[in-house]
Design a protein around this motif. Structure first.
Motif, short mmCIF file in Angstrom:
data_model
loop_
_atom_site.label_atom_id
_atom_site.label_comp_id
_atom_site.label_asym_id
_atom_site.label_seq_id
_atom_site.Cartn_x
_atom_site.Cartn_y
_atom_site.Cartn_z
N LEU A 212 -19.59 3.74 3.25
CA LEU A 212 -19.23 2.34 3.43
C LEU A 212 -18.77 2.01 4.84
CD1 LEU A 212 -17.30 1.78 0.07
CD2 LEU A 212 -19.64 1.07 0.61
N SER A 213 -18.55 3.04 5.68
CA SER A 213 -18.11 2.85 7.06
C SER A 213 -19.09 3.54 8.00
CB SER A 213 -16.71 3.45 7.28
OG SER A 213 -15.74 2.82 6.51
N LEU A 214 -19.09 3.12 9.24
CA LEU A 214 -19.88 3.80 10.25
C LEU A 214 -19.27 5.16 10.57
CD1 LEU A 214 -20.82 0.97 12.79
CD2 LEU A 214 -22.05 1.73 10.75
N PRO A 215 -20.08 6.11 11.05
CA PRO A 215 -19.55 7.43 11.38
C PRO A 215 -18.38 7.36 12.37
CG PRO A 215 -21.94 7.47 11.39
CD PRO A 215 -21.54 6.03 11.22
N MET A 216 -17.38 8.20 12.14
CA MET A 216 -16.16 8.34 12.94
C MET A 216 -15.14 7.24 12.65
SD MET A 216 -16.79 11.19 14.46
CE MET A 216 -15.49 11.39 15.67
N SER A 217 -15.44 6.33 11.72
CA SER A 217 -14.53 5.23 11.42
C SER A 217 -13.16 5.70 10.95
CB SER A 217 -15.12 4.32 10.33
OG SER A 217 -16.23 3.62 10.79
N ALA A 218 -13.11 6.82 10.26
CA ALA A 218 -11.86 7.25 9.63
C ALA A 218 -10.84 7.76 10.63
CB ALA A 218 -12.15 8.34 8.59
N THR A 219 -11.28 8.33 11.75
CA THR A 219 -10.38 9.15 12.54
C THR A 219 -10.02 8.60 13.92
OG1 THR A 219 -12.28 10.44 13.29
CG2 THR A 219 -11.05 11.28 11.39
N ILE A 220 -10.77 7.65 14.46
CA ILE A 220 -10.46 7.14 15.80
C ILE A 220 -9.04 6.57 15.81
CG2 ILE A 220 -11.11 5.53 17.62
CD1 ILE A 220 -13.90 5.40 16.29
N PRO A 221 -8.17 7.02 16.71
CA PRO A 221 -6.81 6.48 16.75
C PRO A 221 -6.80 4.96 16.95
CG PRO A 221 -6.91 8.52 18.00
CD PRO A 221 -8.33 8.16 17.64
N ALA A 222 -5.85 4.31 16.30
CA ALA A 222 -5.78 2.85 16.30
C ALA A 222 -5.72 2.24 17.70
CB ALA A 222 -4.59 2.39 15.47
N PRO A 223 -4.98 2.83 18.66
CA PRO A 223 -4.88 2.19 19.98
C PRO A 223 -6.06 2.47 20.91
CG PRO A 223 -2.94 3.57 19.50
CD PRO A 223 -4.02 3.95 18.55
N HIS A 224 -6.99 3.33 20.53
CA HIS A 224 -8.05 3.75 21.44
C HIS A 224 -9.14 2.68 21.59
CE1 HIS A 224 -7.41 8.40 21.59
NE2 HIS A 224 -6.27 7.75 21.66
N ALA A 225 -9.70 2.61 22.79
CA ALA A 225 -10.80 1.68 23.04
C ALA A 225 -12.00 1.98 22.15
CB ALA A 225 -11.20 1.76 24.51
N GLU A 226 -12.16 3.23 21.78
CA GLU A 226 -13.28 3.62 20.90
C GLU A 226 -13.20 2.89 19.57
OE1 GLU A 226 -15.26 7.76 19.12
OE2 GLU A 226 -13.45 7.84 20.36
N ARG A 227 -11.97 2.64 19.09
CA ARG A 227 -11.79 1.89 17.84
C ARG A 227 -12.33 0.47 18.00
NH1 ARG A 227 -11.34 2.80 12.67
NH2 ARG A 227 -10.27 4.72 13.25
N ILE A 228 -12.11 -0.14 19.15
CA ILE A 228 -12.61 -1.49 19.40
C ILE A 228 -14.14 -1.48 19.44
CG2 ILE A 228 -12.55 -3.45 20.98
CD1 ILE A 228 -9.86 -2.86 19.66
N ARG A 229 -14.70 -0.48 20.11
CA ARG A 229 -16.16 -0.40 20.17
C ARG A 229 -16.76 -0.18 18.78
NH1 ARG A 229 -14.84 2.29 25.09
NH2 ARG A 229 -14.95 4.36 24.13
N LEU A 230 -16.07 0.60 17.94
CA LEU A 230 -16.54 0.80 16.58
C LEU A 230 -16.56 -0.52 15.81
CD1 LEU A 230 -16.74 3.34 14.17
CD2 LEU A 230 -14.97 1.76 13.45
N ALA A 231 -15.53 -1.34 16.01
CA ALA A 231 -15.49 -2.64 15.33
C ALA A 231 -16.65 -3.51 15.77
CB ALA A 231 -14.16 -3.34 15.60
N GLU A 232 -16.98 -3.47 17.07
CA GLU A 232 -18.13 -4.24 17.54
C GLU A 232 -19.42 -3.74 16.89
OE1 GLU A 232 -20.69 -4.31 21.53
OE2 GLU A 232 -18.63 -5.03 21.86
N ALA A 233 -19.59 -2.41 16.85
CA ALA A 233 -20.79 -1.84 16.22
C ALA A 233 -20.85 -2.20 14.74
CB ALA A 233 -20.80 -0.33 16.40
#
Length: 569
Positions: A212-233
């Motif tokens: 139900l989530s894109l890969p790596m969704s579970a573990t990216i730390p909340a403050p990281h820029a990668e989390r923002i990029r995941l939300a865009e994807a």
């Protein structure tokens, strides 16, 4: 099938007028015809000032909206209830079903072709996935992500495994008021969910395992820029699903997907709460969860992720080691890699793309596990006719086979009043028993199963005792703790018949939990107790609905009338 603004028109008796009126009002917000003619992706807003776990939700919403628009669709943000574990009275579990109902109805009531649900704190993701399973609209789940770790005097800290450990040290007189106050300011150094394998992290991993989530969704730390990029994807992918019409949750939430989620739950050393929530989600589909099959998986699936409370590390370390995709690769044939995901491919694609991090030890191979067996075992016996759960990966090995004298607390207030009484008749080999802490009894099945060790026992250096209740326990907690005893004592379960001085035998290897009292005596006690009466707290409103319709832990604690029809043929 209607899409966009034409979907689910308000009933005025004239469809043309309904669309005209809808467009007239939404144009008051400044939307153009071009925007209003596009597919719509709904995006939940679960942020509130009471919810630091969701403190990054505004940023995730903006990124998801950007992804939706980049893919040519129209994002529409809508609010839902926001539940935080430590701010919800009497317990967040009391409100999970309310959130599930509200989210489902808002998805149904408002025009959207796909939906993004953003959640983190323990009961939020389960409620949202329950809603998604029932509404069956194409859905992408975005977890808020875990906090980064804290530090105190050279030690790495994580909410909330270390908060429980250090609070116990404070209760035992080993940390003074000044030091525990310093710890209080360092345990949770950022927004996001607990950075150990608690319920929030468990459910984020389960969402990824369910596809139900894109890969790596579970573990990216909340403050990281990668989390923002995941939300865009995720926004981009949701827009594609709004056009294509799938995959829908009903296409992803198959028996194989639920088995995969159970394997991951065992392999990550997941929260016992995860089993309740996964059962509730499965019961929103025709498939359900078989507790005995879950226990059999626990005998075959080792714990591979070295995270607290079963291991030593934290979620950011899990992420940097490769996250759930790397775990999938290590699990190999223990899971069905042909199960689909919202990304459009299968788990086989996810596992094949997993990063290989040289020298990492957080995600182990199957021939070098953290624990040889899975995180959890299902116990049965005369004390738990329909089952109980123990997280033996986070228990004291010496106590997994134990017989002791029961010391009984009739309720949470009774336990609070007496647990630290110097005159309490209790010894280190006794078994602490808490009654009336289940879905109906407490109410809401609070995380009270982590009964504190009596102060005088702590002072003697004892750090663990066998503890039994019909309550839940935080996934962040450590101890030899039997939970979810079903039926609960307030629903006529035998746990309510235990008396101080009775003998109780725990045999984890044999999957047994037994009260060593003969049947005739138990029947005598049952007849003396009489039928349960509806408590005053359940007189009206949502509380009454919960009391009268909530199911027991073995059925996921959902409302019985929310179940899907079972599969036939």
């Amino acid at each position: 099938m209607s899409k966009g603004l034409r979907k689910g028109l308000t009933s005025y008796g004239d469809a043309g007028f309904s669309l005209f009126l809808r467009k007239a009002f939404i144009k008051a917000a400044g939307y153009s015809d071009d925007a209003l003619d596009r597919p719509i992706v709904g995006i939940t807003n679960t942020a509130s000032d009471f919810n630091p776990c969701h403190g990054n939700v505004p940023a995730l919403i903006e990124a998801a909206k950007r992804g939706v628009m980049l893919a040519g669709a129209m994002p529409m943000v809508f609010p839902t209830i926001s539940i935080h574990e430590s701010f919800a009275h009497p317990t967040s579990m009391f409100l999970r079903n309310l959130m599930a109902m509200e989210t489902e109805e808002m998805i149904r009531a408002q025009p959207m072709d796909a939906v993004i649900v953003i959640g983190g704190c323990d009961k939020t993701l389960p409620a949202q996935i329950m809603a998604a399973a029932s509404a069956d609209l194409p859905t992408v789940v975005i977890p808020t992500g875990p906090m980064v770790v804290g530090h105190h005097k050279g030690e790495v800290l994580g909410a909330c495994t270390d908060c429980r450990r250090l609070w116990s040290a404070h209760r035992a007189g080993q940390l003074d008021e000044a030091e525990i106050a310093a710890v209080e300011g360092r345990l949770a150094p950022s927004v996001g969910t607990c950075m150990v394998m608690g319920t929030a992290s468990t459910m984020a991993c389960i969402a990824e395992a369910l596809g139900l989530s894109l890969p790596m969704s579970a573990t990216i730390p909340a403050p990281h820029a990668e989390r923002i990029r995941l939300a865009e994807a995720s926004g981009r992918r949701a827009a594609e699903m709004a056009v294509s019409g799938g995959p829908r949750p009903s296409e992803l939430l198959t028996p194989d997907a639920f088995r995969n989620a159970q394997v991951v739950l065992q392999a990550i050393g997941g929260s016992t709460n995860g089993l309740i929530h996964l059962t509730a989600i499965a019961n929103r589909t025709p498939h359900g969860i078989d507790l005995d099959a879950f226990d059999r998986l626990g005998r075959a699936v080792p714990v591979l992720v070295d995270l607290k409370p079963s291991g030593d590390h934290y979620m950011e370390h899990f992420h940097h080691a490769g996250g759930v995709p790397k775990l999938m690769a290590q699990l190999g044939d223990l899971i069905d890699l042909d199960a689909g995901t919202v990304a459009g491919g299968t788990l086989r694609d996810v596992a094949a793309a997993a990063e290989d991090v040289p020298g990492q030890t957080v995600i182990r191979s199957r021939d070098n596990p953290i624990k040889p067996l899975g995180a959890m075992a299902v116990l049965r016996g005369n004390l738990a006719p329909r089952g109980a759960v123990i997280k033996h990966s986070a228990a004291s090995p010496a106590l997994l086979q134990h017989e002791g004298r029961a010391v009984v607390f009739a309720s949470i207030p009774d336990m609070t009043a007496r647990i630290d009484d110097p005159d309490l008749d209790v010894g280190p080999d006794d078994v602490l028993v808490l009654q009336s802490a289940g879905p109906k009894g407490a109410p809401g099945m609070p995380e009270a199963g982590y009964l504190p060790i009596p102060k005088k026992i702590l002072a003697a250096g004892v750090k663990d005792m066998v503890r039994i209740s019909d309550a839940r326990m935080s996934g962040t907690a450590f101890g030899t703790i039997v939970l979810h005893v079903t039926p609960e004592s307030a629903d006529g379960g035998p746990l309510g018949l235990v008396r101080t001085g009775d003998r109780i035998r725990l045999d984890t290897a044999a999957r047994r939990i037994d009260l060593l009292v003969d049947d005739a005596e138990l029947e005598r006690r049952r007849s003396e107790a009489g039928p349960a009466e509806r408590p005053a707290w359940a007189a009206r409103g949502y509380a009454r609905l919960l009391y009268e319709t909530v199911e027991q832990a073995d059925a996921g604690c959902d409302f019985g009338f929310m179940r899907a029809a079972p599969e036939t043929g």
